[in-house]
Design a protein around this motif. Structure first.
Motif, PDB file in Angstrom:
ATOM      1  N   ALA A 157       0.826  -1.206   0.000  1.00 30.79           N
ATOM      2  CA  ALA A 157       0.000   0.000   0.000  1.00 30.79           C
ATOM      3  C   ALA A 157       0.864   1.261   0.000  1.00 30.79           C
ATOM      4  N   LEU A 158       2.164   1.099   0.196  1.00 33.87           N
ATOM      5  CA  LEU A 158       3.062   2.252   0.295  1.00 33.87           C
ATOM      6  C   LEU A 158       3.457   2.829  -1.058  1.00 33.87           C
ATOM      7  N   PHE A 159       3.691   1.961  -2.037  1.00 35.10           N
ATOM      8  CA  PHE A 159       4.245   2.410  -3.317  1.00 35.10           C
ATOM      9  C   PHE A 159       3.414   1.868  -4.469  1.00 35.10           C
ATOM     10  N   SER A 160       2.612   2.716  -5.059  1.00 33.65           N
ATOM     11  CA  SER A 160       1.760   2.301  -6.172  1.00 33.65           C
ATOM     12  C   SER A 160       2.079   3.067  -7.452  1.00 33.65           C
ATOM     13  N   LYS A 161       3.115   3.931  -7.408  1.00 30.84           N
ATOM     14  CA  LYS A 161       3.507   4.707  -8.586  1.00 30.84           C
ATOM     15  C   LYS A 161       5.006   4.969  -8.511  1.00 30.84           C
ATOM     16  N   PRO A 162       5.599   5.460  -9.581  1.00 29.23           N
ATOM     17  CA  PRO A 162       7.029   5.773  -9.532  1.00 29.23           C
ATOM     18  C   PRO A 162       7.347   6.713  -8.378  1.00 29.23           C
ATOM     19  N   THR A 163       8.439   6.430  -7.684  1.00 29.67           N
ATOM     20  CA  THR A 163       8.800   7.164  -6.474  1.00 29.67           C
ATOM     21  C   THR A 163      10.303   7.423  -6.465  1.00 29.67           C
ATOM     22  N   LEU A 164      10.681   8.644  -6.134  1.00 36.65           N
ATOM     23  CA  LEU A 164      12.096   8.946  -5.961  1.00 36.65           C
ATOM     24  C   LEU A 164      12.582   8.316  -4.661  1.00 36.65           C
ATOM     25  N   VAL A 165      13.741   7.709  -4.711  1.00 34.88           N
ATOM     26  CA  VAL A 165      14.248   6.986  -3.557  1.00 34.88           C
ATOM     27  C   VAL A 165      15.005   7.932  -2.618  1.00 34.88           C
TER      28      VAL A 165
END
Length: 94
Positions: free
Chosen positions: A72-80
């Protein structure tokens, strides 16, 4: 802009170098039969393959990596950043 896209699996590391301006796939490859403890060596091999193909590593503007299950935390591109790394580690049981 050139983006290196990495997809590491259980025993392989696939990669593609893409030019986002022209939408051209510049090079792609795979390093196979990787032992779990040898992924840093596999990444070094990818960088060697890119260099041997004539690409300057300094021309790569960004690196993308696929995360298999973002929960549920990451559902799209995300900068690390450090918070994202902690979030990904919390999903290891998935």
């Amino acid at each position: 802009m050139r983006i290196l896209v990495i997809n590491s699996g259980s025993s392989s590391l696939k990669y593609q170098l893409i030019d986002t301006h022209s939408k051209e796939l510049l090079v792609k490859g795979i390093v196979e039969e990787i032992e779990a403890s040898k992924y840093s060596a596999a990444l070094t091999e990818v960088l060697n393959q890119l260099t041997e193909s004539g690409f300057e590593l300094t021309t790569i503007a960004a690196v993308g990596h696929r995360v298999v299950h973002g929960g549920a935390l990451f559902s799209k591109p995300t900068l690390v950043n450090s918070e994202v790394i902690a979030g990904i580690k919390s999903l290891v049981p998935l």
